[in-house]
Design an enzyme around this catalytic site. Structure first.
Site, short mmCIF file in Angstrom:
data_model
loop_
_atom_site.label_atom_id
_atom_site.label_comp_id
_atom_site.label_asym_id
_atom_site.label_seq_id
_atom_site.Cartn_x
_atom_site.Cartn_y
_atom_site.Cartn_z
N HIS A 189 -6.74 -6.08 -1.03
CA HIS A 189 -5.62 -5.11 -0.78
C HIS A 189 -5.06 -6.56 -0.01
O HIS A 189 -3.62 -5.93 0.29
CB HIS A 189 -6.96 -4.11 -0.43
CG HIS A 189 -5.13 -3.16 0.16
ND1 HIS A 189 -4.73 -2.33 -0.67
CD2 HIS A 189 -4.72 -2.67 1.19
CE1 HIS A 189 -3.97 -1.15 -0.76
NE2 HIS A 189 -3.83 -1.24 0.76
N ASP A 211 -8.71 -5.14 -5.63
CA ASP A 211 -8.45 -4.51 -5.41
C ASP A 211 -8.35 -3.01 -5.44
O ASP A 211 -8.08 -2.35 -6.33
CB ASP A 211 -6.41 -3.68 -4.64
CG ASP A 211 -6.00 -2.99 -4.04
OD1 ASP A 211 -7.14 -2.06 -3.45
OD2 ASP A 211 -5.11 -2.67 -3.41
N SER A 219 0.99 -0.97 0.84
CA SER A 219 0.00 -0.06 0.14
C SER A 219 0.60 1.33 -0.26
O SER A 219 1.84 1.33 -0.67
CB SER A 219 -1.17 -0.25 1.26
OG SER A 219 -1.98 0.74 1.47
#
Length: 698
Positions: free
Chosen positions: A674, A642, A556
C-alpha cells in the site's frame, strides 16, 4: 534484541572483528548531501536520516535512538544506534556500525543497553561498546520488553500457520509446488500471506543470558491467535506489571472469517506464577489495545473502541481499578481519540497523544477529577511517541518542514512549544529553503468551518503565479496534519514549484466525532464538496495560484477521491489527476479486500444487499459508474502487494481511461505494498509524480 555470552571473550572479539570486516563493504552510513539552489528534491529527501525509536537511561542523563540512512545503490536502508547526553551540550555518538539494522533499544541499567539485531538480542556496555549475546532465535525477534526487576523478558517471535490435515495430504511429494489452497478467510493481510503469526514468550533472564530454550508461550503453543496484532502492532501491545508478576497483552482471539469480519480485540492479564489468563475488557466490542499499568500497580489503562467492525471509532482512554473492578472512560466528555498512553511517575496524570484540530499533541488526563489539559502546543508540528522521565517529556516530533527529531517538553507545560534536542538532519536542512506552511479556516458549502493547510512553493515570489495541487487524504478517517513522509511530502511538491492545498475534509479525526463520522456511507457526499470548496476558495483567496493550472492527487481513499472527482469535473476545475492505490470499483473492493469489516462498516454491507438503502447509496457512488464523464489526463499508480486495495483496481481504472481516449499513464510496482518503501521505487514514484504534473500544469 539482546545477546548471549560466549565461552571465550577473546574468541568473541575475534569473531566480532571478522564479522565487521566482512560487513564493512555493505555498511550504510550518513551520505554527503549537497543541495542545489536551496531546492528540496526527492533525492535530497532520501539523503536525510530517519529518526526511529528512542529511550532515556534510568538515571535520566542519556538518550539512545536509532537512525536509518539509505543507499540508492543498495536500494535499502540501515538503522544504527546513537547515544547523546540529554543536556544537549554534546554531539551524538554512533554506537554500532553494522550491515544489519539494530532496533528496539532498552536500557538494562545506566551503562548497559539491550537491543535486537537479526536473530539475536544483544547487550552493549556503552562505555567500551563491547557486545555480548543475550538470546538467539533461529527465526529472529520482532521486539521485546525487560521486566521491572530485570529477571525476565517477554519477546515476540513467530510460529508457522500449519495446513489443515485434509489439505496437507494433497501436498505429499510436491516440495516445489507454489500453489496455495485455502478454505477460510484472512489468508492474507495488508501486504503478506498469512503463513506465520506472532506470539509473545516469557524467558527468564539472569542479567547476562535469557533462557529462550525454555521460554513459555504466553498465548499457548496451540493457539492460532496474534499478539501483537497484525499489521500494525508492536511491543506497545503488551506490558509488565510493576511487580513483574503479571503481563497484560492485546489479542483478538478470532480466526478465519470471524477475524476478517471483526475488530473486537481484548486486554488479557497473564499471571506468571499460575499461568492463568483473564479477560479484563470482555463486553467492550471494538478494539482494546496497548495496556499500561500505573506505577503503583493498582490500575491499568488502555485504548478502547466501543463498536465492533468500526476500525476508526474514537479511541477512548479506559482505566480499570484492579482492586475494586471499577472502570472509567476518561474521555467520555472529550470528543477526540487518544494513543500512546503514559502514566506520570506519581500516577496523578495519564498523558496521551491526541489528534487535535490538524496536529498531534500531548494531552493530560486526571484519573481522579477527569480534568483534561493540553500539554504541548504551537500548532506547527506533530508528536509521534514520547517518554516521561520525571518532569521532562522526550517526544519524537515532525513537521511539514522537517522529519522526526527529539524535542523536550515540561510535564507542567500549558500548550507550550518544545526545545529541540537532537540534530540528525540539521546540516542538510540548513541548505534548504522550505516552502512555508499556513493554516486557513474557510467555510464549507454547508457553512461549517473547514481547516485547510496551504504550503507555498519553494522561493515563493508574490509577483508571480504558480500551479497548485489538491491533496486528497487517505484513511478514509485519518487527518491531514504536520506529518512528514517519504511518499506524500508537501515540501517535495513545494520544491517542484507547486502550491499544495490540503484540506481536513469531512471524515478526518481531530474535529469531533460528528465531523469524523460524516463520511461513513457517504463517500461521494460532503467530503467531496469539501475538496471542491477548498480548491475554489483557496485559489480565489491566494492570487498567486493560477486557477487554470490546478491538479489533484491522493492515495487509498485519496485515490478513490481522484477517480470520483474525475467523474465530476464538468467545469474542468482540475487539469490533471494522479491516483495511487485507490478504490475504483466498489463491487470489486467489497470482495477483494482482506479486512471485510472495513467495507461492511463504510459501505454498509455487500453490494447484493439491495434492500439496504445505505448499501444502495454507497455502491452508487463507486467511481466506475462515472467513467463516461472522464475528461482529464489521469496517472494511475498501483502495487501488487497491496491486499487492502488490490492491483486490479488500478489496472481497471487505467484501462478505462485509455478506452475513453484520455491521456493516461500507469505506474505499476510488482514488489511494493500500500506504500512505496524501497528507495529506488520511491525515487521513481516522485520523479513520475513531478513529471506528470509538470506536463499538464506547467
Amino acid at each position: 534484541m539482546k545477546k548471549h555470552l560466549t565461552l571465550c571473550a577473546a574468541l568473541l572479539a575475534l569473531l566480532a572483528t571478522s564479522c565487521k570486516q566482512q560487513e564493512s563493504a555493505d555498511v550504510i552510513g550518513k551520505p554527503e548531501v549537497k543541495v542545489e539552489d536551496g531546492r528540496f528534491t526527492p533525492e535530497v529527501m532520501w539523503g536525510l536520516g530517519k529518526m526511529g525509536e528512542h529511550a532515556v537511561s534510568p538515571d535520566g542523563t542519556k538518550l539512545v535512538y536509532t537512525a536509518t540512512y539509505y543507499s540508492m545503490d543498495q536500494n535499502r536502508g540501515n538503522a544504527e544506534l546513537y547515544l547523546q547526553n540529554v543536556d544537549g551540550k554534546s554531539e551524538a555518538i554512533r554506537l554500532t556500525t553494522t550491515a544489519s539494522s539494530e532496533f528496539n533499544p532498552v536500557w538494562q541499567n545506566d551503562e548497559t543497553l539491550l537491543y535486537c539485531r537479526g536473530t539475536q538480542i544483544l547487550a552493549m556496555n556503552i562505555n567500551s561498546k563491547r557486545e555480548t549475546v543475550v538470546a538467539e532465535n533461529e527465526n529472529g525477534f520482532e521486539g521485546f520488553k525487560l521486566s521491572p526487576d530485570g529477571k525476565s523478558l517477554v519477546y515476540v517471535a513467530c510460529i508457522p500457520v500449519n495446513r489443515p490435515e485434509n489439505l496437507d495430504k494433497l501436498y505429499a511429494g510436491l516440495d516445489k509446488t507454489t500453489g496455495r489452497i485455502n478454505e477460510d478467510l484472512m489468508y492474507r493481510h495488508w501486504d503478506n500471506w498469512v503463513d506465520e503469526i506472532p506470539h509473545i514468550y516469557l524467558a527468564t533472564f539472569d542479567g547476562k543470558k535469557a533462557d529462550v530454550a525454555n521460554a513459555t508461550d504466553i498465548l499457548g503453543a496451540d493457539q492460532p491467535f496474534e499478539c501483537p496484532m497484525r499489521p500494525w502492532g508492536g511491543v506497545e501491545q503488551f506490558n509488565y506489571s510493576p511487580d513483574g508478576q503479571t503481563i497484560a497483552y492485546t489479542c483478538r482471539k478470532k480466526t478465519g472469517k470471524e477475524y476478517a469480519m471483526s475488530t473486537n480485540s481484548d486486554i488479557y492479564l497473564y499471571n506468571i506464577a499460575s499461568g492463568e489468563t483473564r479477560n479484563i475488557s470482555e463486553g467492550i466490542m471494538g478494539y482494546d489495545q496497548n495496556p499500561v499499568f500505573s506505577h503503583d500497580g493498582k490500575r491499568i489503562a488502555w485504548e478502547s473502541m466501543e463498536r465492533d467492525g468500526y476500525e476508526s471509532d474514537k479511541l477512548r482512554l479506559m482505566v480499570l481499578d484492579l482492586e475494586s473492578g471499577d472502570m472509567n472512560d476518561l474521555t467520555a466528555e472529550f470528543d477526540y481519540g487518544v494513543s500512546g498512553i503514559n502514566w506520570t511517575d506519581d500516577d496523578s496524570e495519564i498523558l496521551a497523544t491526541v489528534m487535535y484540530r490538524g496536529t498531534d499533541e500531548i494531552f493530560s488526563f486526571n484519573p481522579e477529577t477527569q480534568a483534561v489539559r493540553q500539554v504541548t502546543g504551537g500548532h506547527d508540528h506533530d508528536i509521534h511517541g514520547f517518554q516521561i522521565v520525571g518532569k521532562t517529556i522526550y517526544a519524537s516530533q515532525v513537521a511539514h518542514q522537517y522529519p522526526a527529531e527529539i524535542y523536550t517538553y515540561s510535564l507542567d507545560g500549558d500548550a507550550a512549544k518544545g526545545t529541540k534536542l537532537t540534530t540528525l538532519n540539521d546540516d542538510v536542512l540548513a541548505q534548504v529553503r522550505m516552502g512555508r506552511s499556513e493554516e486557513h479556516i474557510i467555510k464549507a458549502k454547508d457553512g461549517k468551518d473547514l481547516q485547510v493547510w496551504v504550503i507555498y512553493p519553494y522561493d515563493y515570489d508574490s509577483t508571480k503565479t504558480y500551479p497548485a495541487l489538491l491533496f486528497c487524504e487517505g484513511g478514509p478517517q485519518s487527518h491531514v496534519s504536520h506529518f512528514w513522509s517519504t511518499r506524500w511530502n508537501f515540501e517535495v511538491m513545494s520544491g517542484a514549484g507547486y502550491f499544495v492545498i490540503a484540506p481536513n475534509r469531512r471524515g478526518t479525526p481531530g474535529f469531533g466525532t460528528e465531523w469524523c463520522e460524516a463520511i461513513s456511507g457517504d463517500y461521494g457526499g460532503l467530503c467531496m464538496q469539501d475538496y471542491m470548496q477548498a480548491t475554489d476558495v483557496i485559489a480565489q483567496d491566494i492570487k498567486a495560484i493560477d486557477p487554470e493550472r490546478i491538479g489533484a492527487c491522493g492515495a487509498s481513499f485519496g485515490g478513490y477521491s481522484i477517480y470520483w472527482l474525475a467523474g465530476h469535473n464538468e467545469n474542468h476545475r482540475f487539469k490533471a489527476f494522479l491516483a495511487h492505490n485507490g478504490m475504483f470499483n466498489f463491487d470489486q473492493q467489497c470482495l477483494e479486500t482482506e479486512e471485510l469489516w472495513f467495507t461492511n462498516w463504510d459501505l454498509g454491507g455487500a453490494y447484493w444487499q439491495t434492500d439496504n438503502p445505505r448499501v444502495v447509496k454507497s455502491f452508487a457512488q463507486s467511481p466506475h459508474h462515472f467513467v463516461k464523464n472522464w475528461n482529464t489526463p489521469l496517472c494511475v499508480v498501483h502495487s501488487e502487494f497491496d491486499f487492502r486495495i488490490v492491483a486490479s483496481q488500478g489496472m481497471a481504472a487505467y484501462n478505462a481511461a485509455k478506452i475513453r481516449g484520455l491521456e493516461a499513464r500507469y505506474l505499476y510496482f510488482p514488489d511494493e505494498t500500500h506504500w512505496v518503501l524501497k528507495p529506488q521505487n520511491s525515487l521513481l514514484w516522485h520523479r513520475n509524480f513531478i513529471d506528470w504534473f509538470d506536463k499538464y500544469l506547467k
